[in-house]
Scaffold this motif. Sequence first.
Motif, PDB file in Angstrom:
ATOM      1  N   UNK A 128       0.877  -1.164   0.000  1.00 57.38           N
ATOM      2  CA  UNK A 128       0.000   0.000   0.000  1.00 57.38           C
ATOM      3  C   UNK A 128       0.916   1.216   0.000  1.00 57.38           C
ATOM      4  N   UNK A 129       0.646   2.118  -0.935  1.00 55.37           N
ATOM      5  CA  UNK A 129       1.562   3.247  -1.149  1.00 55.37           C
ATOM      6  C   UNK A 129       0.859   4.588  -0.899  1.00 55.37           C
ATOM      7  N   UNK A 130       1.538   5.471  -0.186  1.00 57.78           N
ATOM      8  CA  UNK A 130       1.027   6.816   0.086  1.00 57.78           C
ATOM      9  C   UNK A 130       1.957   7.846  -0.531  1.00 57.78           C
ATOM     10  N   UNK A 131       1.385   8.981  -0.920  1.00 53.29           N
ATOM     11  CA  UNK A 131       2.208  10.094  -1.399  1.00 53.29           C
ATOM     12  C   UNK A 131       2.568  10.942  -0.191  1.00 53.29           C
ATOM     13  N   UNK A 132       3.842  11.298  -0.040  1.00 53.52           N
ATOM     14  CA  UNK A 132       4.185  12.122   1.125  1.00 53.52           C
ATOM     15  C   UNK A 132       3.639  13.540   0.957  1.00 53.52           C
ATOM     16  N   UNK A 133       3.509  13.984  -0.305  1.00 48.11           N
ATOM     17  CA  UNK A 133       2.837  15.275  -0.567  1.00 48.11           C
ATOM     18  C   UNK A 133       1.771  15.022  -1.605  1.00 48.11           C
ATOM     19  N   UNK A 134       0.585  15.574  -1.342  1.00 45.08           N
ATOM     20  CA  UNK A 134      -0.502  15.284  -2.287  1.00 45.08           C
ATOM     21  C   UNK A 134      -1.415  16.489  -2.495  1.00 45.08           C
ATOM     22  N   UNK A 135      -0.945  17.669  -2.052  1.00 41.45           N
ATOM     23  CA  UNK A 135      -1.810  18.846  -2.173  1.00 41.45           C
ATOM     24  C   UNK A 135      -1.960  19.296  -3.627  1.00 41.45           C
ATOM     25  N   UNK A 136      -0.975  18.988  -4.471  1.00 41.35           N
ATOM     26  CA  UNK A 136      -1.073  19.368  -5.881  1.00 41.35           C
ATOM     27  C   UNK A 136      -1.259  18.117  -6.750  1.00 41.35           C
ATOM     28  N   UNK A 137      -2.475  17.942  -7.261  1.00 40.07           N
ATOM     29  CA  UNK A 137      -2.752  16.731  -8.053  1.00 40.07           C
ATOM     30  C   UNK A 137      -1.913  16.643  -9.319  1.00 40.07           C
TER      31      UNK A 137
END
Length: 419
Positions: A128-137
């Motif tokens: 399972x993978x998360x983006x450490x920054x995701x405010x800018x799609x």
Amino acid sequence: MMSNSTKSIKKLVAVSLAASAICATSAFASPVIKAYQVNGDIKNIGVESSSWSKAKETEILAYPQTTIHLNDKKANELNDGNKAKKIKVKALTDGQNIAFKIEWADKTESIQSGNAIKNTEFADGFAVQFATKYDDPLKLPYIGMGSQDRPVMVYLQKAVAKLFEPNGNGEVTMQVNRANAPKFEKDLERFDIDVAHLARKSYQKAFVAEGFGSMTEIKDKSSDFLMDMKFKKKLFGGSNWEGSVVRPLNDTYVKIYNDPIPVAFAVWDGDKMNRDGLKHLSTWIIVEFDGVVSDDKLKKEFDKPLENANLKNGEELTKANCSSCHNYGAVHEAASAYMAPNLSNIGGYSTTPYLIESITQPHNVIVPGYNANAHTNFAWYYGDKESGMTSAMPAFDYLSEQEILDIVGYLKTLKAEVE
Ligand code: HEC
């Protein structure tokens, strides 16, 4: 002279292409996973927990990752013609933690024995993978393990047997026959505790990564998490794996508020010698918090309308501009397999913004395949992390906006059928 019947076939083709152009948009609507809010602590949740029954299930698709051509004939044969897998996902939150449970079909239970050093045996597994920054799609990390300056956090579990192996060095010669267990009494108990500890430590891992081969395991306590994995034979044939992961909403690496977040899932089939990039991979999937109304920037960009994309023109532009380097679907073997990423499933694991960026600004996100040292003839990029990397792909920034849309619409159709 064209006969009447040929004419009507031509017409039919044109009509069905137009239809697929329309379908394109609706079929591309992103699935959304709802994180269900529960009372009570989910910190120690596993696949068997009763809390999952409350959460709504979302079906997502994971596509065979065909990016890099492996130099392994047997594995390539086993994976040729792989289809997309359906993965059922549930999510829970208790206000402090977030948990995911995934379920996918797998015919055989592949448990790696030994201490995962034997290279003839491969384990089933999931990540399972998360983006450490995701405010800018528009600037999400590369789906396959992140990219430079766009790190991801990955939780990985492999199905590895907990071996009775006393010293933690992977020496299996000292294994004890369970039938003789009574003779060992306390020692056996001690060993079991050690082994359980070692197995958890070794095969449930958290990583921060900025691209393949840059995975750094988090070994300190800065990331608290728990994973679980169980194989289930179904009553009427077939079998499934279930896997779960729970992590705090906020830690040093990823901070999750009530906003929609992107999460990606991957599964490995040990029976097909899957490892590393040879796996099934989803695109970034949106997770929303149940009951929270918010502006879903991700969804707006992911579902950016492609209805005006002319797929036929996109196909021609792709053939003319891209097929000398890239292999994909129909012109499968036109380019060397090592020249550039294989795009046969790019439509399955890429978002629209990523595809636009890949074409117009290829240096932003570099798929870290071969460099000049590994393959002088087929360098995918030049330079290194320190000096900066440039892609071997030219920027197609001179194409018109419409032409790029057409290409992206076409690339979106490049993906395997569903299993
Ligand atoms: C000169 C060879 C070359 C040409 C021509 C070329 N590419 Fe690429 N492309 C590459 C290489 C090498 C990479 C990997 C490095 C990188 O990520 O930039 C790549 C990466 C990509 C990626 C990212 C793949 C992934 O798995 O994430 C996409 C998408 C892509 N190219 C699309 C295109 C399209 C569309 C065209 C035509 C408009 C095109 N390329 C033309 C060499 C090429």
